[in-house]
Design a protein around this motif. Sequence first.
Motif, PDB file in Angstrom:
ATOM      1  N   ASP A 107      12.114   1.826   6.550  1.00  0.00           N
ATOM      2  CA  ASP A 107      12.624   0.935   5.490  1.00  0.00           C
ATOM      3  C   ASP A 107      11.858   0.322   4.526  1.00  0.00           C
ATOM      4  N   ALA A 108      12.133   0.290   3.277  1.00  0.00           N
ATOM      5  CA  ALA A 108      11.344  -0.423   2.317  1.00  0.00           C
ATOM      6  C   ALA A 108      12.208  -0.915   1.189  1.00  0.00           C
ATOM      7  N   ASP A 109      12.109  -2.211   0.792  1.00  0.00           N
ATOM      8  CA  ASP A 109      12.750  -2.860  -0.361  1.00  0.00           C
ATOM      9  C   ASP A 109      12.234  -2.290  -1.698  1.00  0.00           C
ATOM     10  N   THR A 110      13.111  -1.742  -2.386  1.00  0.00           N
ATOM     11  CA  THR A 110      12.894  -1.179  -3.617  1.00  0.00           C
ATOM     12  C   THR A 110      13.295  -2.042  -4.735  1.00  0.00           C
ATOM     13  N   SER A 115       7.864  -1.766  -2.597  1.00  0.00           N
ATOM     14  CA  SER A 115       7.271  -1.916  -1.258  1.00  0.00           C
ATOM     15  C   SER A 115       6.091  -1.100  -1.264  1.00  0.00           C
ATOM     16  N   TYR A 116       4.774  -1.516  -0.988  1.00  0.00           N
ATOM     17  CA  TYR A 116       3.502  -0.698  -0.709  1.00  0.00           C
ATOM     18  C   TYR A 116       3.710  -0.203   0.974  1.00  0.00           C
ATOM     19  N   ILE A 117       3.455   0.974   0.941  1.00  0.00           N
ATOM     20  CA  ILE A 117       3.532   1.624   2.228  1.00  0.00           C
ATOM     21  C   ILE A 117       2.059   2.334   2.469  1.00  0.00           C
ATOM     22  N   LYS A 197      -7.141   8.939   2.998  1.00  0.00           N
ATOM     23  CA  LYS A 197      -8.039   9.294   3.625  1.00  0.00           C
ATOM     24  C   LYS A 197      -7.873  10.706   4.388  1.00  0.00           C
ATOM     25  N   GLY A 198      -7.109  11.398   3.511  1.00  0.00           N
ATOM     26  CA  GLY A 198      -7.091  12.472   3.831  1.00  0.00           C
ATOM     27  C   GLY A 198      -5.872  13.186   4.821  1.00  0.00           C
ATOM     28  N   ARG A 199      -5.029  12.424   5.378  1.00  0.00           N
ATOM     29  CA  ARG A 199      -3.702  12.553   5.966  1.00  0.00           C
ATOM     30  C   ARG A 199      -2.953  13.576   5.088  1.00  0.00           C
ATOM     31  N   VAL A 200      -2.056  14.028   5.686  1.00  0.00           N
ATOM     32  CA  VAL A 200      -0.904  14.706   5.135  1.00  0.00           C
ATOM     33  C   VAL A 200       0.394  14.159   5.546  1.00  0.00           C
ATOM     34  N   ALA A 201       1.445  13.751   4.592  1.00  0.00           N
ATOM     35  CA  ALA A 201       2.638  13.156   4.804  1.00  0.00           C
ATOM     36  C   ALA A 201       3.642  13.893   4.058  1.00  0.00           C
ATOM     37  N   TYR A 202       4.934  14.000   4.793  1.00  0.00           N
ATOM     38  CA  TYR A 202       5.887  14.701   4.269  1.00  0.00           C
ATOM     39  C   TYR A 202       7.126  13.562   4.143  1.00  0.00           C
ATOM     40  N   LEU A 203       7.655  13.442   3.224  1.00  0.00           N
ATOM     41  CA  LEU A 203       8.716  12.365   2.598  1.00  0.00           C
ATOM     42  C   LEU A 203       9.946  12.844   2.311  1.00  0.00           C
ATOM     43  N   VAL A 204      11.312  12.354   2.975  1.00  0.00           N
ATOM     44  CA  VAL A 204      12.289  12.792   2.502  1.00  0.00           C
ATOM     45  C   VAL A 204      13.226  11.540   2.221  1.00  0.00           C
ATOM     46  N   VAL A 205      13.842  11.534   0.863  1.00  0.00           N
ATOM     47  CA  VAL A 205      14.418  10.131   0.465  1.00  0.00           C
ATOM     48  C   VAL A 205      15.641  10.165   1.270  1.00  0.00           C
ATOM     49  N   VAL A 206      16.076   9.138   2.156  1.00  0.00           N
ATOM     50  CA  VAL A 206      17.110   8.919   2.683  1.00  0.00           C
ATOM     51  C   VAL A 206      18.155   8.270   1.852  1.00  0.00           C
ATOM     52  N   THR A 207      17.739   7.146   1.301  1.00  0.00           N
ATOM     53  CA  THR A 207      18.636   6.358   0.401  1.00  0.00           C
ATOM     54  C   THR A 207      17.448   5.654  -0.527  1.00  0.00           C
ATOM     55  N   ALA A 208      17.968   5.426  -1.773  1.00  0.00           N
ATOM     56  CA  ALA A 208      17.328   5.193  -2.814  1.00  0.00           C
ATOM     57  C   ALA A 208      17.955   4.248  -3.720  1.00  0.00           C
ATOM     58  N   PRO A 209      18.269   3.087  -3.241  1.00  0.00           N
ATOM     59  CA  PRO A 209      19.018   2.016  -4.270  1.00  0.00           C
ATOM     60  C   PRO A 209      18.070   1.408  -5.472  1.00  0.00           C
ATOM     61  N   SER A 210      18.347   0.803  -6.470  1.00  0.00           N
ATOM     62  CA  SER A 210      17.951   0.133  -7.451  1.00  0.00           C
ATOM     63  C   SER A 210      17.240  -1.300  -6.949  1.00  0.00           C
ATOM     64  N   THR A 211      18.069  -1.746  -6.080  1.00  0.00           N
ATOM     65  CA  THR A 211      17.722  -3.081  -5.517  1.00  0.00           C
ATOM     66  C   THR A 211      18.266  -2.899  -4.048  1.00  0.00           C
ATOM     67  N   GLY A 212      17.377  -3.403  -3.022  1.00  0.00           N
ATOM     68  CA  GLY A 212      17.747  -3.449  -1.668  1.00  0.00           C
ATOM     69  C   GLY A 212      16.943  -2.549  -0.809  1.00  0.00           C
ATOM     70  N   ILE A 213      17.281  -2.439   0.310  1.00  0.00           N
ATOM     71  CA  ILE A 213      16.444  -1.515   1.269  1.00  0.00           C
ATOM     72  C   ILE A 213      16.887   0.005   1.099  1.00  0.00           C
ATOM     73  N   GLY A 214      15.657   0.703   0.979  1.00  0.00           N
ATOM     74  CA  GLY A 214      15.428   2.191   0.608  1.00  0.00           C
ATOM     75  C   GLY A 214      14.932   2.453   1.934  1.00  0.00           C
ATOM     76  N   LYS A 215      15.253   4.026   2.291  1.00  0.00           N
ATOM     77  CA  LYS A 215      14.909   4.569   3.392  1.00  0.00           C
ATOM     78  C   LYS A 215      14.339   5.665   3.088  1.00  0.00           C
ATOM     79  N   LEU A 216      12.966   6.058   3.757  1.00  0.00           N
ATOM     80  CA  LEU A 216      12.271   7.458   3.849  1.00  0.00           C
ATOM     81  C   LEU A 216      12.031   7.868   5.061  1.00  0.00           C
TER      82      LEU A 216
END
Length: 226
Positions: A107-110, A115-117, A197-216
């Motif tokens: 979860d991240a507040d958009t 939010s910084y991840i 640091k060279g790691r690899v991540a795969y991100l799928v957007v679950v929700t992407a609101p303009s305000t409030g809690i977004g989910k990846l």
Amino acid sequence: MSSDNPPPGGPPHAPPYTPPQAPQAPQPSQPPRWAWWVVGIVIPVVGLLVTVLVGRPGSSDGRTVESAPTPTRSSASAENAGQGQPAPAPTKRAEPDKALFGPEVVDADTTNSGSYIELDTAEPIVSDSSLKGADIIFGASLGDPNLFVPGSGSMLAPLPASGATPTADECAQAVEDNGGYTSNVKRGDRFCLMTDKGRVAYLVVVTAPSTGIGKLNVTVWDTPAV
């Protein structure tokens, strides 16, 4: 005696003798011409039929032609073993990459700057303020939800909306081929990300609101082997 009487003579003359002829046998009648045409056709046909029947397996000559048995897998393996040839080794299936984290929803507040991840830790760290070493920012500072790489490094690569989950190597290759630093996002979008640091991540957007809690939905792998 009177001279008018005929002198005596011998017996009257008989006709010459003709021996009897033997009866002649009746001449055989000649067959009609069309019969020879029929005979000329029937003889080759009969010869052809005899040839075919004699050539068939199990014909009247008493010999039976037996086909060779088709070798089975087990018999072929036994033959190879008898010849000292080892059986081929079974093909080893590639194992999926072992993830350091995920897949798991983060979860991240958009709102506003978002939010910084940080993804180079045992578990993602999410902060609503500037976070040193953050790998991605999930926010809506310009009105539309977006992902942004701090420092504007070309570490973020979009993927097609549908398709199989990429491997770590495939994600790393996607970043190398098509990396950027920002992208507007919506539900269902997919991205590959390379951390600082060279790691690899795969991100799928679950929700992407303009305000409030977004989910990846986040999956993180270790640095791919070169």
